[in-house]
Design a protein around this motif. Structure first.
Motif, PDB file in Angstrom:
ATOM      1  N   ARG A  56       1.823   6.875  -6.971  1.00 48.74           N
ATOM      2  CA  ARG A  56       0.816   7.883  -7.321  1.00 48.74           C
ATOM      3  C   ARG A  56       1.315   9.295  -7.066  1.00 48.74           C
ATOM      4  O   ARG A  56       0.985  10.221  -7.810  1.00 48.74           O
ATOM      5  CB  ARG A  56      -0.475   7.634  -6.536  1.00 48.74           C
ATOM      6  N   LEU A  57       2.123   9.472  -6.024  1.00 49.89           N
ATOM      7  CA  LEU A  57       2.521  10.815  -5.608  1.00 49.89           C
ATOM      8  C   LEU A  57       3.934  11.199  -6.008  1.00 49.89           C
ATOM      9  O   LEU A  57       4.370  12.320  -5.735  1.00 49.89           O
ATOM     10  CB  LEU A  57       2.396  10.935  -4.079  1.00 49.89           C
ATOM     11  N   GLU A 109       2.329   1.673  -3.496  1.00 55.90           N
ATOM     12  CA  GLU A 109       1.311   2.119  -4.449  1.00 55.90           C
ATOM     13  C   GLU A 109       1.066   3.613  -4.296  1.00 55.90           C
ATOM     14  O   GLU A 109       0.919   4.340  -5.284  1.00 55.90           O
ATOM     15  CB  GLU A 109       0.017   1.337  -4.225  1.00 55.90           C
ATOM     16  N   GLN A 110       1.042   4.072  -3.047  1.00 59.26           N
ATOM     17  CA  GLN A 110       0.863   5.497  -2.785  1.00 59.26           C
ATOM     18  C   GLN A 110       2.071   6.289  -3.265  1.00 59.26           C
ATOM     19  O   GLN A 110       1.933   7.386  -3.823  1.00 59.26           O
ATOM     20  CB  GLN A 110       0.641   5.734  -1.292  1.00 59.26           C
ATOM     21  N   SER A 111       3.267   5.744  -3.086  1.00 59.52           N
ATOM     22  CA  SER A 111       4.476   6.419  -3.540  1.00 59.52           C
ATOM     23  C   SER A 111       4.468   6.601  -5.049  1.00 59.52           C
ATOM     24  O   SER A 111       4.867   7.650  -5.562  1.00 59.52           O
ATOM     25  CB  SER A 111       5.709   5.609  -3.118  1.00 59.52           C
ATOM     26  N   GLN A 145       0.837  -1.206   0.000  1.00 56.80           N
ATOM     27  CA  GLN A 145       0.000   0.000   0.000  1.00 56.80           C
ATOM     28  C   GLN A 145       0.870   1.253   0.000  1.00 56.80           C
ATOM     29  O   GLN A 145       0.578   2.228  -0.707  1.00 56.80           O
ATOM     30  CB  GLN A 145      -0.934  -0.004   1.204  1.00 56.80           C
ATOM     31  N   ARG A 146       1.929   1.229   0.793  1.00 56.49           N
ATOM     32  CA  ARG A 146       2.834   2.383   0.848  1.00 56.49           C
ATOM     33  C   ARG A 146       3.489   2.626  -0.500  1.00 56.49           C
ATOM     34  O   ARG A 146       3.623   3.774  -0.942  1.00 56.49           O
ATOM     35  CB  ARG A 146       3.901   2.145   1.918  1.00 56.49           C
TER      36      ARG A 146
END
Length: 222
Positions: A73-74, A69-71, A66-67
């Motif tokens: 995206r951002l 995947e967020q990285s 999850q971390r």
């Protein structure tokens, strides 16, 4: 001809480095190139990434996915992350991945390039060092407890608490050898809902199935 030779030199270098090197479009797709080290480190075939650029996330450890995947995206083409991967053989490895944007004169991102290195040995060394420091701290705390009391039960309670913390266990018990009847009796416990569940289990060393190995150890020490 000069361009072809330049591409050949690039591939000779990229194909033989131990780190994973990749080139991708803006946002991480499509994948233009990924080095053979990807297969050696992750166990995932490069063709999978060429077909599905996001497939590398399938190898990320569930606790880190999850971390990461967020990285993605951002990141905006810039990233520096450490995370775990899970190989097909079940082995867990640590990677450090760094991604940089390649921009045109106007500042628009043309592509991203990245390199991911296997830092498993470094992480294991750090974990071993932390474990050693934790053990030394526990030994110090126990020594202070022994210096501050002559009560054996208090010392054993402190020892059991620290031993469970080191081993990440929830329950445990300490037994002492009673020479009079050649048995091991529970003197302190931790984590049991009902202490009587373990206290009544006195181990008789005269029983062959239970006591043979312990008797051998005791006799050798004597």
């Amino acid at each position: 001809e000069e361009l072809r030779q330049s591409e050949e030199r690039f591939r000779e270098l990229a194909d033989n480095i131990s780190e994973i090197f990749f080139i991708a479009g803006p946002g991480g797709q499509p994948i233009y190139y990924v080095s053979p080290a990807h297969e050696a480190i992750t166990g995932q075939q490069r063709e999978v990434l060429y077909r599905n650029p996001g497939a590398w996330l399938d190898k990320v450890h569930p606790d880190d996915r999850q971390r990461m995947e967020q990285s993605v995206r951002l990141s905006n083409g810039i990233a520096d992350e450490e995370y775990r991967i899970l190989r097909p053989d079940g082995e867990i490895r640590w990677l450090r991945s760094r991604v940089f944007p390649v921009k045109d004169p106007s500042g628009s991102v043309l592509r991203v390039v990245g390199i991911a290195e296997d830092i498993t040995k470094i992480k294991r060394a750090e974990e071993a060092q932390k474990a050693r420091e934790r053990e030394l701290q526990i030994l110090y705390e126990l020594s202070q407890k022994i210096l501050n009391t002559l009560d054996l039960h208090t010392v054993l309670e402190a020892f059991l608490e620290k031993a469970l913390a080191v081993g990440s266990f929830d329950v445990g018990a300490i037994r002492l050898l009673y020479r009079k009847n050649n048995s091991l009796r529970v003197v302190t416990t931790k984590g049991y809902f009902d202490r009587k569940n373990v206290e009544y289990l006195t181990v008789n060393l005269t029983q062959p199935a239970i006591g043979i190995n312990l008797r051998q150890v005791i006799s050798k020490r004597e």
